[in-house]
Design a protein around this motif. Structure first.
Motif, PDB file in Angstrom:
ATOM      1  N   UNK A  33      62.536  -5.649  13.100  1.00 19.98           N
ATOM      2  CA  UNK A  33      61.367  -5.300  13.922  1.00 19.98           C
ATOM      3  C   UNK A  33      60.954  -6.484  14.792  1.00 19.98           C
ATOM      4  N   UNK A  34      60.826  -7.667  14.165  1.00 18.91           N
ATOM      5  CA  UNK A  34      60.346  -8.843  14.890  1.00 18.91           C
ATOM      6  C   UNK A  34      61.267  -9.206  16.047  1.00 18.91           C
ATOM      7  N   UNK A  35      62.573  -8.990  15.880  1.00 21.92           N
ATOM      8  CA  UNK A  35      63.522  -9.376  16.920  1.00 21.92           C
ATOM      9  C   UNK A  35      63.391  -8.528  18.184  1.00 21.92           C
ATOM     10  N   UNK A  36      62.798  -7.332  18.072  1.00 19.91           N
ATOM     11  CA  UNK A  36      62.714  -6.453  19.232  1.00 19.91           C
ATOM     12  C   UNK A  36      61.287  -6.277  19.751  1.00 19.91           C
ATOM     13  N   UNK A  37      60.355  -7.093  19.276  1.00 17.04           N
ATOM     14  CA  UNK A  37      58.979  -7.011  19.782  1.00 17.04           C
ATOM     15  C   UNK A  37      58.933  -7.207  21.299  1.00 17.04           C
ATOM     16  N   UNK A  38      59.636  -8.220  21.860  1.00 13.11           N
ATOM     17  CA  UNK A  38      59.605  -8.365  23.326  1.00 13.11           C
ATOM     18  C   UNK A  38      60.140  -7.136  24.053  1.00 13.11           C
ATOM     19  N   UNK A  39      61.174  -6.488  23.509  1.00 15.11           N
ATOM     20  CA  UNK A  39      61.738  -5.295  24.147  1.00 15.11           C
ATOM     21  C   UNK A  39      60.722  -4.165  24.182  1.00 15.11           C
ATOM     22  N   UNK A  40      60.035  -3.982  23.065  1.00 15.07           N
ATOM     23  CA  UNK A  40      59.044  -2.899  22.982  1.00 15.07           C
ATOM     24  C   UNK A  40      57.832  -3.222  23.850  1.00 15.07           C
ATOM     25  N   UNK A  41      57.445  -4.500  23.906  1.00 14.94           N
ATOM     26  CA  UNK A  41      56.342  -4.903  24.782  1.00 14.94           C
ATOM     27  C   UNK A  41      56.671  -4.592  26.238  1.00 14.94           C
ATOM     28  N   UNK A  42      57.882  -4.933  26.633  1.00 13.54           N
ATOM     29  CA  UNK A  42      58.293  -4.683  28.018  1.00 13.54           C
ATOM     30  C   UNK A  42      58.357  -3.185  28.312  1.00 13.54           C
ATOM     31  N   UNK A  43      58.877  -2.399  27.380  1.00 10.79           N
ATOM     32  CA  UNK A  43      59.004  -0.965  27.594  1.00 10.79           C
ATOM     33  C   UNK A  43      57.648  -0.293  27.753  1.00 10.79           C
ATOM     34  N   UNK A  44      56.656  -0.787  27.002  1.00 15.94           N
ATOM     35  CA  UNK A  44      55.327  -0.163  27.045  1.00 15.94           C
ATOM     36  C   UNK A  44      54.410  -0.817  28.068  1.00 15.94           C
ATOM     37  N   UNK A  50      47.021  -7.709  24.776  1.00 19.40           N
ATOM     38  CA  UNK A  50      47.081  -6.373  24.185  1.00 19.40           C
ATOM     39  C   UNK A  50      48.069  -6.327  23.023  1.00 19.40           C
ATOM     40  N   UNK A  51      49.188  -7.043  23.189  1.00 22.93           N
ATOM     41  CA  UNK A  51      50.197  -7.071  22.131  1.00 22.93           C
ATOM     42  C   UNK A  51      49.622  -7.684  20.861  1.00 22.93           C
ATOM     43  N   UNK A  52      48.830  -8.753  21.018  1.00 25.18           N
ATOM     44  CA  UNK A  52      48.220  -9.379  19.860  1.00 25.18           C
ATOM     45  C   UNK A  52      47.349  -8.412  19.080  1.00 25.18           C
ATOM     46  N   UNK A  53      46.575  -7.611  19.792  1.00 27.02           N
ATOM     47  CA  UNK A  53      45.725  -6.617  19.127  1.00 27.02           C
ATOM     48  C   UNK A  53      46.569  -5.532  18.470  1.00 27.02           C
ATOM     49  N   UNK A  54      47.624  -5.098  19.150  1.00 30.94           N
ATOM     50  CA  UNK A  54      48.498  -4.053  18.602  1.00 30.94           C
ATOM     51  C   UNK A  54      49.165  -4.529  17.317  1.00 30.94           C
ATOM     52  N   UNK A  55      49.659  -5.761  17.330  1.00 25.59           N
ATOM     53  CA  UNK A  55      50.374  -6.283  16.163  1.00 25.59           C
ATOM     54  C   UNK A  55      49.459  -6.475  14.957  1.00 25.59           C
TER      55      UNK A  55
END
Length: 384
Positions: A33-44, A50-55
Protein backbone atom coordinates in the motif's frame (compact mmCIF):
# COMPACT_ATOMS: atom_id res chain seq x y z
CA UNK A 1 16.65 -38.62 21.87
CA UNK A 2 13.08 -39.59 22.83
CA UNK A 3 10.64 -39.60 19.89
CA UNK A 4 8.17 -37.38 21.80
CA UNK A 5 10.89 -34.77 22.33
CA UNK A 6 11.74 -34.85 18.62
CA UNK A 7 8.06 -34.51 17.74
CA UNK A 8 7.67 -31.53 20.09
CA UNK A 9 10.77 -29.87 18.62
CA UNK A 10 9.44 -30.39 15.09
CA UNK A 11 6.05 -28.96 16.03
CA UNK A 12 7.49 -25.80 17.55
CA UNK A 13 9.61 -25.25 14.44
CA UNK A 14 6.47 -25.53 12.31
CA UNK A 15 4.69 -23.06 14.59
CA UNK A 16 7.61 -20.65 14.37
CA UNK A 17 7.80 -20.90 10.59
CA UNK A 18 4.03 -20.37 10.22
CA UNK A 19 3.90 -17.34 12.50
CA UNK A 20 7.05 -15.92 10.91
CA UNK A 21 5.40 -16.25 7.51
CA UNK A 22 2.36 -14.35 8.78
CA UNK A 23 4.57 -11.49 10.02
CA UNK A 24 6.21 -11.34 6.59
CA UNK A 25 2.87 -11.39 4.75
CA UNK A 26 1.48 -8.61 6.94
CA UNK A 27 4.57 -6.47 6.39
CA UNK A 28 4.28 -7.09 2.66
CA UNK A 29 0.63 -5.99 2.69
CA UNK A 30 1.37 -2.68 4.40
CA UNK A 31 4.48 -1.94 2.33
CA UNK A 32 2.58 -2.65 -0.87
CA UNK A 33 0.00 0.00 0.00
CA UNK A 34 2.69 2.49 1.06
CA UNK A 35 4.64 2.00 -2.17
CA UNK A 36 1.69 3.15 -4.30
CA UNK A 37 0.48 6.13 -2.26
CA UNK A 38 2.00 8.61 -4.78
CA UNK A 39 0.26 6.78 -7.66
CA UNK A 40 -3.11 6.94 -5.95
CA UNK A 41 -2.56 10.59 -4.97
CA UNK A 42 -1.83 11.47 -8.58
CA UNK A 43 -4.81 9.50 -9.90
CA UNK A 44 -7.21 11.25 -7.52
CA UNK A 45 -5.62 14.67 -7.89
CA UNK A 46 -5.34 15.46 -4.18
CA UNK A 47 -2.87 17.92 -2.67
CA UNK A 48 -0.28 16.99 -0.05
CA UNK A 49 -2.43 18.59 2.64
CA UNK A 50 -5.51 16.67 1.56
CA UNK A 51 -3.48 13.46 1.38
CA UNK A 52 -2.36 13.94 4.98
CA UNK A 53 -5.97 14.15 6.14
CA UNK A 54 -6.98 11.15 4.01
CA UNK A 55 -4.16 8.99 5.36
CA UNK A 56 -5.27 9.71 8.92
CA UNK A 57 -8.12 7.26 8.23
CA UNK A 58 -5.70 4.33 8.72
CA UNK A 59 -4.62 5.18 12.29
CA UNK A 60 -8.21 6.17 13.06
CA UNK A 61 -9.33 2.65 12.12
CA UNK A 62 -6.44 1.14 14.07
CA UNK A 63 -7.12 3.16 17.21
CA UNK A 64 -10.88 2.55 17.19
CA UNK A 65 -10.41 -1.21 16.81
CA UNK A 66 -7.75 -1.71 19.53
CA UNK A 67 -10.20 -2.70 22.30
CA UNK A 68 -12.18 -4.85 19.85
CA UNK A 69 -9.04 -6.70 18.74
CA UNK A 70 -8.04 -7.53 22.30
CA UNK A 71 -11.54 -8.67 23.18
CA UNK A 72 -11.83 -10.89 20.10
CA UNK A 73 -8.46 -12.52 20.77
CA UNK A 74 -9.45 -13.12 24.41
CA UNK A 75 -12.83 -14.62 23.51
CA UNK A 76 -12.27 -16.30 20.14
CA UNK A 77 -8.54 -17.07 20.27
CA UNK A 78 -5.69 -15.55 18.30
CA UNK A 79 -5.74 -18.25 15.59
CA UNK A 80 -9.26 -17.48 14.44
CA UNK A 81 -8.73 -13.72 14.61
CA UNK A 82 -5.44 -13.75 12.70
CA UNK A 83 -6.79 -15.94 9.90
CA UNK A 84 -9.88 -13.77 9.42
CA UNK A 85 -7.84 -10.59 9.95
CA UNK A 86 -5.31 -11.43 7.22
CA UNK A 87 -8.12 -12.00 4.73
CA UNK A 88 -9.77 -8.70 5.72
CA UNK A 89 -6.43 -6.88 5.45
CA UNK A 90 -5.62 -8.31 2.02
CA UNK A 91 -9.19 -7.78 0.80
CA UNK A 92 -9.10 -4.14 1.86
CA UNK A 93 -5.79 -3.77 -0.01
CA UNK A 94 -7.41 -4.98 -3.23
CA UNK A 95 -10.37 -2.64 -2.76
CA UNK A 96 -8.02 0.31 -2.21
CA UNK A 97 -6.43 -0.33 -5.58
CA UNK A 98 -9.79 0.08 -7.32
CA UNK A 99 -11.15 3.01 -5.28
CA UNK A 100 -12.45 5.60 -7.74
CA UNK A 101 -12.75 8.64 -5.46
CA UNK A 102 -12.14 9.90 -1.92
CA UNK A 103 -15.64 8.86 -0.82
CA UNK A 104 -14.59 5.27 -1.46
CA UNK A 105 -10.95 5.63 -0.44
CA UNK A 106 -11.43 7.05 3.07
CA UNK A 107 -13.77 4.34 4.46
CA UNK A 108 -11.66 1.66 2.79
CA UNK A 109 -8.57 3.06 4.53
CA UNK A 110 -10.39 2.80 7.85
CA UNK A 111 -11.21 -0.86 7.09
CA UNK A 112 -7.55 -1.33 6.14
CA UNK A 113 -6.61 0.13 9.53
CA UNK A 114 -9.02 -2.23 11.31
CA UNK A 115 -7.52 -5.20 9.45
CA UNK A 116 -4.03 -3.98 10.32
CA UNK A 117 -4.85 -3.84 14.01
CA UNK A 118 -6.73 -7.14 14.19
CA UNK A 119 -3.74 -8.87 12.66
CA UNK A 120 -1.24 -6.93 14.79
CA UNK A 121 -2.75 -7.99 18.12
CA UNK A 122 -3.53 -11.56 17.06
CA UNK A 123 -0.22 -12.30 15.33
CA UNK A 124 1.74 -10.92 18.30
CA UNK A 125 -0.35 -13.16 20.57
CA UNK A 126 0.61 -16.05 18.29
CA UNK A 127 4.25 -14.99 18.64
CA UNK A 128 3.91 -15.02 22.44
CA UNK A 129 2.49 -18.55 22.20
CA UNK A 130 5.45 -19.73 20.11
CA UNK A 131 8.00 -17.94 22.28
CA UNK A 132 6.74 -19.89 25.30
CA UNK A 133 7.84 -23.09 23.55
CA UNK A 134 11.46 -21.86 23.52
CA UNK A 135 13.87 -21.23 26.36
CA UNK A 136 15.28 -18.08 24.71
CA UNK A 137 13.40 -15.00 23.46
CA UNK A 138 12.44 -15.02 19.76
CA UNK A 139 9.88 -12.19 19.52
CA UNK A 140 12.22 -9.66 17.88
CA UNK A 141 13.02 -12.03 15.02
CA UNK A 142 9.33 -12.08 14.07
CA UNK A 143 9.29 -8.29 13.92
CA UNK A 144 12.48 -8.46 11.86
CA UNK A 145 10.57 -10.44 9.23
CA UNK A 146 7.93 -7.69 9.16
CA UNK A 147 10.67 -5.12 8.52
CA UNK A 148 12.28 -7.33 5.87
CA UNK A 149 8.92 -7.55 4.11
CA UNK A 150 8.88 -3.75 4.03
CA UNK A 151 11.96 -3.77 1.79
CA UNK A 152 10.46 -6.48 -0.41
CA UNK A 153 7.18 -4.58 -0.76
CA UNK A 154 8.99 -1.37 -1.63
CA UNK A 155 11.13 -3.15 -4.24
CA UNK A 156 8.11 -4.81 -5.87
CA UNK A 157 6.31 -1.46 -5.84
CA UNK A 158 9.23 0.18 -7.63
CA UNK A 159 9.13 -2.49 -10.33
CA UNK A 160 5.34 -2.15 -10.70
CA UNK A 161 5.58 1.62 -11.03
CA UNK A 162 8.35 1.30 -13.61
CA UNK A 163 6.24 -1.17 -15.59
CA UNK A 164 3.22 1.17 -15.32
CA UNK A 165 1.09 -1.51 -13.66
CA UNK A 166 -2.05 0.10 -12.18
CA UNK A 167 -2.38 -0.16 -8.37
CA UNK A 168 -5.48 -2.34 -8.69
CA UNK A 169 -3.66 -5.14 -10.54
CA UNK A 170 -0.56 -4.73 -8.36
CA UNK A 171 -2.61 -5.04 -5.16
CA UNK A 172 -4.56 -8.00 -6.51
CA UNK A 173 -1.33 -9.86 -7.27
CA UNK A 174 0.01 -9.25 -3.76
CA UNK A 175 -3.32 -10.23 -2.19
CA UNK A 176 -3.23 -13.53 -4.08
CA UNK A 177 0.31 -14.14 -2.81
CA UNK A 178 -0.86 -13.38 0.72
CA UNK A 179 -3.81 -15.74 0.36
CA UNK A 180 -1.50 -18.49 -0.91
CA UNK A 181 0.91 -17.92 1.98
CA UNK A 182 -1.97 -17.99 4.44
CA UNK A 183 -3.26 -21.27 2.99
CA UNK A 184 0.17 -22.88 3.42
CA UNK A 185 0.69 -21.51 6.95
CA UNK A 186 -2.80 -21.87 8.44
CA UNK A 187 -2.50 -25.51 9.51
CA UNK A 188 0.64 -24.82 11.55
CA UNK A 189 -0.58 -21.72 13.39
CA UNK A 190 -0.93 -22.31 17.15
CA UNK A 191 -4.48 -23.51 17.75
CA UNK A 192 -4.89 -22.70 21.44
CA UNK A 193 -3.45 -19.66 23.19
CA UNK A 194 -1.30 -20.59 26.20
CA UNK A 195 -2.04 -19.19 29.62
CA UNK A 196 -5.70 -18.51 28.83
CA UNK A 197 -8.22 -18.48 31.69
CA UNK A 198 -11.73 -18.37 30.27
CA UNK A 199 -13.09 -17.31 33.67
CA UNK A 200 -10.89 -14.22 33.67
CA UNK A 201 -12.76 -11.02 32.68
CA UNK A 202 -11.92 -9.83 29.15
CA UNK A 203 -11.74 -6.18 30.22
CA UNK A 204 -9.52 -5.46 33.23
CA UNK A 205 -7.84 -2.22 34.16
CA UNK A 206 -4.13 -2.53 33.27
CA UNK A 207 -1.93 -2.88 36.34
CA UNK A 208 1.15 -0.79 37.07
CA UNK A 209 3.38 -3.31 35.29
CA UNK A 210 1.45 -3.02 32.01
CA UNK A 211 1.22 0.76 32.37
CA UNK A 212 5.00 0.85 32.72
CA UNK A 213 5.44 -1.27 29.61
CA UNK A 214 2.98 1.02 27.85
CA UNK A 215 5.06 4.05 28.86
CA UNK A 216 8.16 2.46 27.31
CA UNK A 217 6.21 1.71 24.12
CA UNK A 218 4.85 5.28 24.11
CA UNK A 219 8.34 6.81 24.17
CA UNK A 220 9.77 4.31 21.67
CA UNK A 221 6.93 4.77 19.18
CA UNK A 222 7.23 8.55 19.37
CA UNK A 223 10.77 7.97 18.11
CA UNK A 224 9.67 5.58 15.36
CA UNK A 225 6.81 7.76 14.17
CA UNK A 226 8.99 10.84 14.01
CA UNK A 227 11.72 9.02 12.09
CA UNK A 228 9.22 7.65 9.57
CA UNK A 229 7.71 11.08 8.88
CA UNK A 230 10.57 13.55 9.40
CA UNK A 231 13.85 11.87 8.42
CA UNK A 232 13.50 12.84 4.75
CA UNK A 233 12.49 16.39 5.65
CA UNK A 234 15.52 16.72 7.94
CA UNK A 235 17.92 15.61 5.19
CA UNK A 236 16.28 17.93 2.67
CA UNK A 237 15.80 21.12 4.70
CA UNK A 238 18.52 20.98 7.37
CA UNK A 239 21.30 19.02 5.68
CA UNK A 240 20.26 20.40 2.25
CA UNK A 241 21.57 17.31 0.48
CA UNK A 242 21.23 16.55 -3.20
CA UNK A 243 17.76 15.16 -3.96
CA UNK A 244 19.26 11.72 -4.60
CA UNK A 245 20.28 11.63 -0.93
CA UNK A 246 17.02 12.85 0.60
CA UNK A 247 15.89 9.30 1.39
CA UNK A 248 19.29 8.16 2.67
CA UNK A 249 18.48 8.86 6.32
CA UNK A 250 15.23 6.90 6.20
CA UNK A 251 16.98 4.02 4.42
CA UNK A 252 19.78 4.00 6.99
CA UNK A 253 17.26 4.01 9.84
CA UNK A 254 15.13 1.21 8.36
CA UNK A 255 18.15 -0.94 7.49
CA UNK A 256 19.57 -1.04 11.00
CA UNK A 257 16.10 -1.32 12.48
CA UNK A 258 15.53 -4.54 10.51
CA UNK A 259 19.05 -5.83 11.18
CA UNK A 260 18.80 -5.03 14.89
CA UNK A 261 15.61 -7.04 15.26
CA UNK A 262 17.32 -10.20 14.08
CA UNK A 263 20.04 -9.76 16.70
CA UNK A 264 17.91 -8.50 19.59
CA UNK A 265 16.76 -11.94 20.77
CA UNK A 266 20.32 -13.19 21.22
CA UNK A 267 21.27 -10.05 23.14
CA UNK A 268 18.18 -10.35 25.33
CA UNK A 269 19.04 -13.99 26.10
CA UNK A 270 22.58 -13.05 27.15
CA UNK A 271 22.08 -9.68 28.80
CA UNK A 272 18.41 -9.68 29.78
CA UNK A 273 15.58 -7.74 28.14
CA UNK A 274 15.83 -4.82 30.58
CA UNK A 275 19.48 -4.14 29.79
CA UNK A 276 18.83 -4.39 26.05
CA UNK A 277 15.97 -1.87 26.28
CA UNK A 278 18.05 0.47 28.44
CA UNK A 279 20.90 0.30 25.94
CA UNK A 280 18.47 0.80 23.07
CA UNK A 281 17.20 4.01 24.59
CA UNK A 282 20.74 5.30 24.99
CA UNK A 283 21.55 4.41 21.36
CA UNK A 284 18.50 6.34 20.19
CA UNK A 285 19.46 9.37 22.26
CA UNK A 286 23.09 9.23 21.10
CA UNK A 287 22.17 8.86 17.44
CA UNK A 288 19.80 11.82 17.42
CA UNK A 289 22.19 13.94 19.44
CA UNK A 290 24.87 13.33 16.82
CA UNK A 291 22.56 14.08 13.90
CA UNK A 292 21.27 17.29 15.51
CA UNK A 293 24.60 18.54 16.85
CA UNK A 294 26.54 17.89 13.62
CA UNK A 295 24.15 18.42 10.66
CA UNK A 296 26.48 17.11 7.97
CA UNK A 297 25.76 14.07 5.81
CA UNK A 298 28.28 11.48 7.15
CA UNK A 299 27.55 12.23 10.81
CA UNK A 300 23.80 12.40 10.26
CA UNK A 301 23.88 9.03 8.49
CA UNK A 302 25.81 7.54 11.40
CA UNK A 303 23.30 9.03 13.81
CA UNK A 304 20.32 7.62 11.93
CA UNK A 305 21.99 4.20 11.79
CA UNK A 306 22.29 4.29 15.59
CA UNK A 307 18.66 5.37 15.96
CA UNK A 308 17.60 2.38 13.84
CA UNK A 309 19.53 0.00 16.10
CA UNK A 310 18.13 1.79 19.15
CA UNK A 311 14.47 1.52 18.17
CA UNK A 312 14.70 -2.00 16.71
CA UNK A 313 14.29 -4.11 19.83
CA UNK A 314 12.19 -2.01 22.22
CA UNK A 315 8.66 -2.73 20.97
CA UNK A 316 9.20 -6.48 20.34
CA UNK A 317 10.67 -6.99 23.82
CA UNK A 318 7.91 -4.91 25.42
CA UNK A 319 5.25 -6.91 23.57
CA UNK A 320 6.90 -10.13 24.72
CA UNK A 321 6.77 -8.96 28.35
CA UNK A 322 3.15 -7.82 27.99
CA UNK A 323 2.14 -11.21 26.57
CA UNK A 324 3.36 -12.85 29.79
CA UNK A 325 0.99 -10.79 31.95
CA UNK A 326 -0.57 -12.64 34.88
CA UNK A 327 -3.47 -10.20 35.32
CA UNK A 328 -4.86 -10.07 31.77
CA UNK A 329 -5.09 -12.38 28.78
CA UNK A 330 -2.23 -12.02 26.32
CA UNK A 331 -4.49 -10.42 23.73
CA UNK A 332 -5.91 -7.82 26.09
CA UNK A 333 -2.49 -7.10 27.60
CA UNK A 334 -1.03 -6.54 24.14
CA UNK A 335 -4.01 -4.34 23.23
CA UNK A 336 -3.53 -2.25 26.38
CA UNK A 337 0.20 -1.72 25.79
CA UNK A 338 -0.37 -1.15 22.06
CA UNK A 339 -3.01 1.49 22.77
CA UNK A 340 -0.67 3.49 24.99
CA UNK A 341 2.21 3.08 22.55
CA UNK A 342 0.07 3.93 19.54
CA UNK A 343 -0.87 7.27 21.08
CA UNK A 344 2.85 8.06 21.04
CA UNK A 345 3.11 6.97 17.41
CA UNK A 346 0.27 9.36 16.51
CA UNK A 347 1.44 12.27 18.65
CA UNK A 348 5.14 12.15 17.74
CA UNK A 349 5.08 13.50 14.16
CA UNK A 350 2.64 16.42 14.76
CA UNK A 351 4.42 17.42 17.98
CA UNK A 352 7.71 17.48 16.09
CA UNK A 353 6.05 19.71 13.50
CA UNK A 354 4.63 22.10 16.10
CA UNK A 355 7.97 22.46 17.87
CA UNK A 356 9.72 22.90 14.50
CA UNK A 357 7.28 25.70 13.63
CA UNK A 358 7.97 27.49 16.90
CA UNK A 359 11.75 26.92 16.89
CA UNK A 360 13.53 24.78 14.27
CA UNK A 361 13.54 21.21 13.02
CA UNK A 362 16.88 20.58 14.72
CA UNK A 363 15.43 21.58 18.08
CA UNK A 364 12.28 19.56 17.55
CA UNK A 365 14.19 16.39 16.64
CA UNK A 366 16.05 16.72 19.92
CA UNK A 367 12.77 15.53 21.45
CA UNK A 368 13.54 12.07 20.11
CA UNK A 369 16.80 12.08 22.05
CA UNK A 370 14.85 12.91 25.21
CA UNK A 371 12.37 10.11 24.48
CA UNK A 372 15.29 7.70 24.11
CA UNK A 373 16.52 8.66 27.56
CA UNK A 374 12.98 8.18 28.87
CA UNK A 375 12.93 4.63 27.46
CA UNK A 376 16.06 3.82 29.46
CA UNK A 377 14.79 5.50 32.60
CA UNK A 378 11.40 3.80 32.64
CA UNK A 379 12.92 0.40 31.76
CA UNK A 380 15.04 0.58 34.88
CA UNK A 381 11.85 0.65 36.99
CA UNK A 382 9.69 -1.90 35.17
CA UNK A 383 9.81 -5.70 35.40
CA UNK A 384 10.67 -7.01 31.92
Amino acid sequence: MDSSVLAAAGLRKKHRAAVGALFFLLGLCFATWASRIPSIQQRMGVSDGQLGLVLFAIPAGQLLSLPLAGWLVAKRGSRQVVLVGVLLYAGALVALGWAANLYQLVPLLMVFGVGSNLTNISVNTQAVNVERLYTNPIMASFHGLWSLAGFAGAAIGTVMIGARVPPGYHFLLIALLIAAGLAVSASNVVRHDSGVDLNRPAFVRPDSHLLGLGAIAFCALICEGAMFDWSGVYFKKVLQVDRNWVGAGYTAFMSTMALGRFGADGLAARLGARRVIQGSGLLTATGLALAVAFPILPVALLGFLLVGFGTSSVVPLVYSAAGRSTTMSAGMALAAVSTIGFVGFLLGPPVIGLIAGATSLRVSLALIAVMGLCVSAVASRVRI
